[in-house]
Motif scaffolding. Sequence first.
Motif, PDB file in Angstrom:
ATOM      1  N   GLU A   3     -13.496  -3.112   5.222  1.00 26.18           N
ATOM      2  CA  GLU A   3     -13.364  -1.684   4.919  1.00 26.18           C
ATOM      3  C   GLU A   3     -13.659  -0.811   6.127  1.00 26.18           C
ATOM      4  O   GLU A   3     -13.127   0.290   6.243  1.00 26.18           O
ATOM      5  N   ARG A   6     -10.433  -0.349   7.767  1.00 21.18           N
ATOM      6  CA  ARG A   6      -9.562   0.557   7.005  1.00 21.18           C
ATOM      7  C   ARG A   6      -9.995   2.013   7.201  1.00 21.18           C
ATOM      8  O   ARG A   6      -9.162   2.897   7.415  1.00 21.18           O
ATOM      9  N   GLU A  10      -7.717   4.907   8.646  1.00 24.51           N
ATOM     10  CA  GLU A  10      -7.408   6.030   7.757  1.00 24.51           C
ATOM     11  C   GLU A  10      -8.065   7.337   8.197  1.00 24.51           C
ATOM     12  O   GLU A  10      -7.712   8.396   7.685  1.00 24.51           O
ATOM     13  N   LEU A  15      -3.107   4.982   4.577  1.00 26.52           N
ATOM     14  CA  LEU A  15      -2.485   3.682   4.320  1.00 26.52           C
ATOM     15  C   LEU A  15      -2.327   3.470   2.821  1.00 26.52           C
ATOM     16  O   LEU A  15      -3.220   3.833   2.048  1.00 26.52           O
ATOM     17  N   ASN A  17      -2.066   0.634  -0.276  1.00 23.39           N
ATOM     18  CA  ASN A  17      -2.689  -0.690  -0.467  1.00 23.39           C
ATOM     19  C   ASN A  17      -1.785  -1.803   0.042  1.00 23.39           C
ATOM     20  O   ASN A  17      -2.262  -2.798   0.584  1.00 23.39           O
ATOM     21  N   GLU A  19       0.374  -1.560   2.591  1.00 27.35           N
ATOM     22  CA  GLU A  19       0.282  -1.556   4.051  1.00 27.35           C
ATOM     23  C   GLU A  19      -1.027  -2.190   4.506  1.00 27.35           C
ATOM     24  O   GLU A  19      -1.049  -2.975   5.459  1.00 27.35           O
ATOM     25  N   TRP A  20      -2.105  -1.881   3.818  1.00 26.49           N
ATOM     26  CA  TRP A  20      -3.409  -2.454   4.148  1.00 26.49           C
ATOM     27  C   TRP A  20      -3.385  -3.973   4.016  1.00 26.49           C
ATOM     28  O   TRP A  20      -3.876  -4.692   4.872  1.00 26.49           O
ATOM     29  N   LYS A  21      -2.771  -4.457   2.936  1.00 22.45           N
ATOM     30  CA  LYS A  21      -2.669  -5.907   2.718  1.00 22.45           C
ATOM     31  C   LYS A  21      -1.901  -6.564   3.868  1.00 22.45           C
ATOM     32  O   LYS A  21      -2.296  -7.621   4.369  1.00 22.45           O
TER      33      LYS A  21
END
Length: 190
Positions: A3, A6, A10, A15, A17, A19-21
């Motif tokens: 996190e 992230r 961010e 982003l 979810n 794109e984050w994955k």
Amino acid sequence: MYELLRKNIEYKIPLTNSEWKTIIEKTEFIKLKKNEFLQIQDSSSKYEGFILKGSFKIYILKEDGAESVLFFAFENDWLSDIESFYHQKPAKYNIKALEDSDILVINKANKTFLYQQVPKLIQFHTLMVERTNIAMQERLLDVLNKTSKQRYADFIKKYPHKSHKINNKNLSSYLGVSHEFLSKIKKKFI
């Protein structure tokens, strides 16, 4: 744990979810013990890294074997020799863990893939490069225009909760002074 990455991204760009994955799938988690290298001078830089936990020094070895510390990096900082990473040239400096550290790394092929899959990361990268250039410019101006006492005061102000992680040998190299002179400077701040 991821996190922190992230939030770092961010802070500049949102982003989804999905794109984050995709980002997480292309990064690799590694642990480095104290005194292990992420990068060695004159080798090829394989990774760009993001520090989840720990601290690093970025330095060069001079011809006489002496270290010259350019920067320190802590949690939530990025690490890379940009020229080596992107252009496959020998690394200009060493990146060494000052303590046991956890980092996320990405190789060039995976980063190129992410630019294709999540194009807004190009904007994030541009912002990172701008920030790096500003930091390098500030460091150069500090070395040229400030006394070692002023640079020490700035360092303590910038890293009040992290400066204890830096031993006197590394700090004196960063400031460009002898251990003895660093001791004199520190006494003035007590």
